[in-house]
Design an enzyme around this catalytic site. Structure first.
Site, PDB file in Angstrom:
ATOM      1  N   GLU A   3       4.204   6.761 -23.329  1.00 16.31           N
ATOM      2  CA  GLU A   3       4.110   5.313 -23.591  1.00 16.31           C
ATOM      3  C   GLU A   3       3.706   4.578 -22.301  1.00 16.31           C
ATOM      4  OE1 GLU A   3       6.574   7.349 -24.480  1.00 16.31           O
ATOM      5  OE2 GLU A   3       6.140   7.366 -26.621  1.00 16.31           O
ATOM      6  N   GLU A  25       7.338  12.184 -14.872  1.00 22.98           N
ATOM      7  CA  GLU A  25       6.198  11.588 -14.132  1.00 22.98           C
ATOM      8  C   GLU A  25       5.472  10.540 -14.997  1.00 22.98           C
ATOM      9  OE1 GLU A  25       4.041  13.886 -11.339  1.00 22.98           O
ATOM     10  OE2 GLU A  25       5.693  15.276 -11.025  1.00 22.98           O
TER      11      GLU A  25
HETATM   12  N1  COS Z   1      -1.551   2.629  -7.207  1.00 18.25           N
HETATM   13  C1  COS Z   1      -1.417   1.640  -6.303  1.00 18.25           C
HETATM   14  N2  COS Z   1      -0.728   0.493  -6.547  1.00 18.25           N
HETATM   15  C2  COS Z   1      -0.169   0.361  -7.756  1.00 18.25           C
HETATM   16  C3  COS Z   1      -0.278   1.356  -8.756  1.00 18.25           C
HETATM   17  C4  COS Z   1      -1.011   2.516  -8.439  1.00 18.25           C
HETATM   18  N3  COS Z   1      -1.152   3.507  -9.330  1.00 18.25           N
HETATM   19  N4  COS Z   1       0.380   0.946  -9.860  1.00 18.25           N
HETATM   20  C5  COS Z   1       0.888  -0.272  -9.575  1.00 18.25           C
HETATM   21  N5  COS Z   1       0.563  -0.602  -8.305  1.00 18.25           N
HETATM   22  C6  COS Z   1       0.879  -1.868  -7.629  1.00 18.25           C
HETATM   23  C7  COS Z   1       0.266  -3.022  -8.403  1.00 18.25           C
HETATM   24  O1  COS Z   1      -1.057  -3.264  -7.998  1.00 18.25           O
HETATM   25  C8  COS Z   1       1.179  -4.165  -8.019  1.00 18.25           C
HETATM   26  O2  COS Z   1       0.792  -4.636  -6.733  1.00 18.25           O
HETATM   27  P1  COS Z   1       0.790  -6.230  -6.394  1.00 18.25           P
HETATM   28  O3  COS Z   1       2.238  -6.626  -6.524  1.00 18.25           O
HETATM   29  O4  COS Z   1       0.279  -6.277  -4.985  1.00 18.25           O
HETATM   30  O5  COS Z   1      -0.094  -6.860  -7.409  1.00 18.25           O
HETATM   31  C9  COS Z   1       2.538  -3.496  -7.884  1.00 18.25           C
HETATM   32  O6  COS Z   1       2.282  -2.090  -7.640  1.00 18.25           O
HETATM   33  C10 COS Z   1       3.396  -3.643  -9.113  1.00 18.25           C
HETATM   34  O7  COS Z   1       2.678  -3.062 -10.186  1.00 18.25           O
HETATM   35  P2  COS Z   1       2.903  -3.460 -11.693  1.00 18.25           P
HETATM   36  O8  COS Z   1       2.921  -4.945 -11.826  1.00 18.25           O
HETATM   37  O9  COS Z   1       1.920  -2.707 -12.509  1.00 18.25           O
HETATM   38  O10 COS Z   1       4.381  -2.912 -11.968  1.00 18.25           O
HETATM   39  P3  COS Z   1       5.169  -2.872 -13.310  1.00 18.25           P
HETATM   40  O11 COS Z   1       6.590  -2.888 -12.916  1.00 18.25           O
HETATM   41  O12 COS Z   1       4.684  -3.877 -14.282  1.00 18.25           O
HETATM   42  O13 COS Z   1       4.790  -1.483 -14.023  1.00 18.25           O
HETATM   43  C11 COS Z   1       4.669   0.888 -14.330  1.00 18.25           C
HETATM   44  C12 COS Z   1       4.562  -0.324 -13.420  1.00 18.25           C
HETATM   45  C13 COS Z   1       5.363   0.674 -15.662  1.00 18.25           C
HETATM   46  C14 COS Z   1       3.260   1.386 -14.592  1.00 18.25           C
HETATM   47  C15 COS Z   1       5.455   1.839 -13.441  1.00 18.25           C
HETATM   48  O14 COS Z   1       6.769   1.351 -13.282  1.00 18.25           O
HETATM   49  C16 COS Z   1       5.498   3.267 -13.892  1.00 18.25           C
HETATM   50  O15 COS Z   1       4.561   4.017 -13.660  1.00 18.25           O
HETATM   51  N6  COS Z   1       6.614   3.650 -14.518  1.00 18.25           N
HETATM   52  C17 COS Z   1       6.878   5.030 -14.833  1.00 18.25           C
HETATM   53  C18 COS Z   1       7.493   5.669 -13.648  1.00 18.25           C
HETATM   54  C19 COS Z   1       7.492   7.126 -13.717  1.00 18.25           C
HETATM   55  O16 COS Z   1       6.471   7.767 -13.820  1.00 18.25           O
HETATM   56  N7  COS Z   1       8.691   7.675 -13.623  1.00 18.25           N
HETATM   57  C20 COS Z   1       8.856   9.046 -13.620  1.00 18.25           C
HETATM   58  C21 COS Z   1       9.849   9.364 -12.598  1.00 18.25           C
HETATM   59  S1  COS Z   1       9.258  10.184 -11.256  1.00 18.25           S
HETATM   60  S2  COS Z   1       9.294  12.058 -11.844  1.00 18.25           S
END
Ligand code: COS
Length: 382
Positions: free
Chosen positions: A367, A363
């Site tokens: 990092e 989740e």
């Molecule tokens: N709630 C609502 N919207 C969100 C959000 C949140 N928590 N986080 C991101 N968004 C939206 C952003 O606002 C952005 O929207 P716009 O395109 O309209 O501006 C869009 O989603 C893309 O977001 P962002 O640019 O932050 O995406 P990135 O690819 O740069 O990074 C991370 C996102 C790294 C934070 C994300 O990929 C992540 O959480 N990765 C880990 C995933 C994870 O937890 N995996 C575990 C597997 S599931 S058990």
């Protein structure tokens, strides 16, 4: 709507007793067999654990986030593998549907999810899309009234038992990152959907993760969750919530480990006195207790904030970061306090030490939480 305080106490007491009387006595056997007994799963269903977070109108307990976290803390006092049995139904497997589903979609699936008749899974991660979850390559191609899914998912919790998957798939191959991704509710029995054997893991035996593959799986467009291209945001909001739930479980495991340390250190004698009388042991207990209290406060405060309707992306990431790292340190100190007994299987401490390692990874790895916290803090200006 929040429960009245008496009902809340009754619920927590019921879960506490179930954990102490039914789950803790069998945790070593569950780890050895790599399976939670079917009769225990049935008892979990009877207690309503599969439906903790499902709204009451669909047969769940409809807990708010604070209540769910209080229950999560209690569940953390037994092997986290038990929680995993219904963890996807309470969290990442169901909450996309709860938050973004249409009334008809909810009516179709939520009652079965609440009762435990339907087990759900959340299929986001892929071989090339782990921390970079916007890089999803599984394709969903529109064809008439259907989408056709092709691709593969990795490390999918409860996939072996799931009858309903929330799948993130790319509907727009030209869009970069998450913006071309949509979410789908995919029943297990659709032709072309395959689930691999479970992976062998470091810890949490009894909880299982699998690969899931889609080979021309035809999913009715009706099953799309939210609008086309909204799937990444669905996933992120589901994870905001899931991270808080996991943080609560970390607090529970830490509190249990501290109690185990106190019991052992009070009984075990060296140099003619109980370990607990030595200040270096006391210092470890003090560090663990302080950190566990801080995590508890952060988790419950964030949960209460979320219950007001506020966005908690930053706070949930902070809770996940702090609580998962905290329980790792507490488990490490527990091994140290138990000494040789902490390293051998009989005492269960080495098992919990292995079990908690995944909390810093799934989740969202630590990092990623730091990245989210920094981004949000910069956005908010402090
Ligand atoms: N709630 C609502 N919207 C969100 C959000 C949140 N928590 N986080 C991101 N968004 C939206 C952003 O606002 C952005 O929207 P716009 O395109 O309209 O501006 C869009 O989603 C893309 O977001 P962002 O640019 O932050 O995406 P990135 O690819 O740069 O990074 C991370 C996102 C790294 C934070 C994300 O990929 C992540 O959480 N990765 C880990 C995933 C994870 O937890 N995996 C575990 C597997 S599931 S058990």
């Amino acid at each position: 709507m929040a429960l009245d305080l008496e009902t809340r106490e009754q619920l927590i007491d019921m879960v506490r007793r179930f954990v102490a009387e039914r789950l803790r006595p069998i945790e070593a056997k569950v780890a050895e067999d790599d399976a939670v007994p079917a009769e225990v799963v049935e008892e979990m269903k009877g207690l309503g654990l599969f439906g903790l977070s499902i709204p009451e109108e669909f047969g769940g307990l409809g807990l708010n986030m604070e209540e769910e976290c209080l229950v999560g803390i209690e569940l953390g006092r037994a092997s986290p593998a038990f929680r995993s049995v219904f963890g996807t139904n309470v969290g990442i497997g169901s909450q996309g549907l709860v938050m973004f589903g249409t009334d008809d979609q909810k009516a179709k699936w939520l009652p079965g999810i609440a009762s435990g008749e339907i087990v759900t899974s959340f299929a986001l991660t892929e071989p090339e899309a782990g921390s970079d979850s916007g890089a999803v390559q599984t394709r969903a191609t529109r064809d008439g009234d259907d989408y056709v899914l092709n691709g593969g998912k990795r490390f999918i919790t409860n996939a072996g038992k799931a009858s309903l998957f929330t799948v993130m798939a790319r509907t727009n191959p030209d869009a970069k990152g998450g913006s071309g991704v949509s979410a789908f509710l995919v029943p297990r029995d659709l032709p072309g959907l395959e689930v691999s054997k479970p992976e062998k893991k470091m810890g949490q035996q009894g909880a299982h993760i699998h690969d899931v593959t889609f080979d021309n799986v035809r999913v009715p467009a009706w099953n799309r969750l939210g609008e086309e291209g909204e799937g990444f945001k669905v996933a992120m909001q589901v994870l905001d919530r899931g991270r808080l739930h996991i943080s609560a479980v970390c607090v529970g495991v830490a509190e249990r480990l501290i109690a185990d340390c106190v019991a052992y250190a009070s009984e075990r004698k060296q140099f003619g006195a109980p370990l607990a009388s030595f200040q270096m042991v006391q210092a470890m207990i003090a560090d663990s207790k302080t950190e566990a209290l801080a995590a508890r406060a952060l988790v419950l405060e964030t949960a209460r904030l979320r219950d007001t309707g506020a966005g908690v992306t930053l706070e949930a990431a902070a809770a996940k970061l702090f609580a998962s790292e905290m329980v790792g340190r507490v488990a490490d100190r527990a091994v140290q306090i138990f000494g040789g007994a902490g390293y051998v299987a009989d005492y269960g401490i080495e098992r919990l030490y292995r079990d908690v390692r995944i909390f810093r990874i799934y989740e969202g790895a630590s990092e990623i939480q730091k990245l989210v916290i920094a981004r949000e803090t910069l956005k908010r200006g402090g």
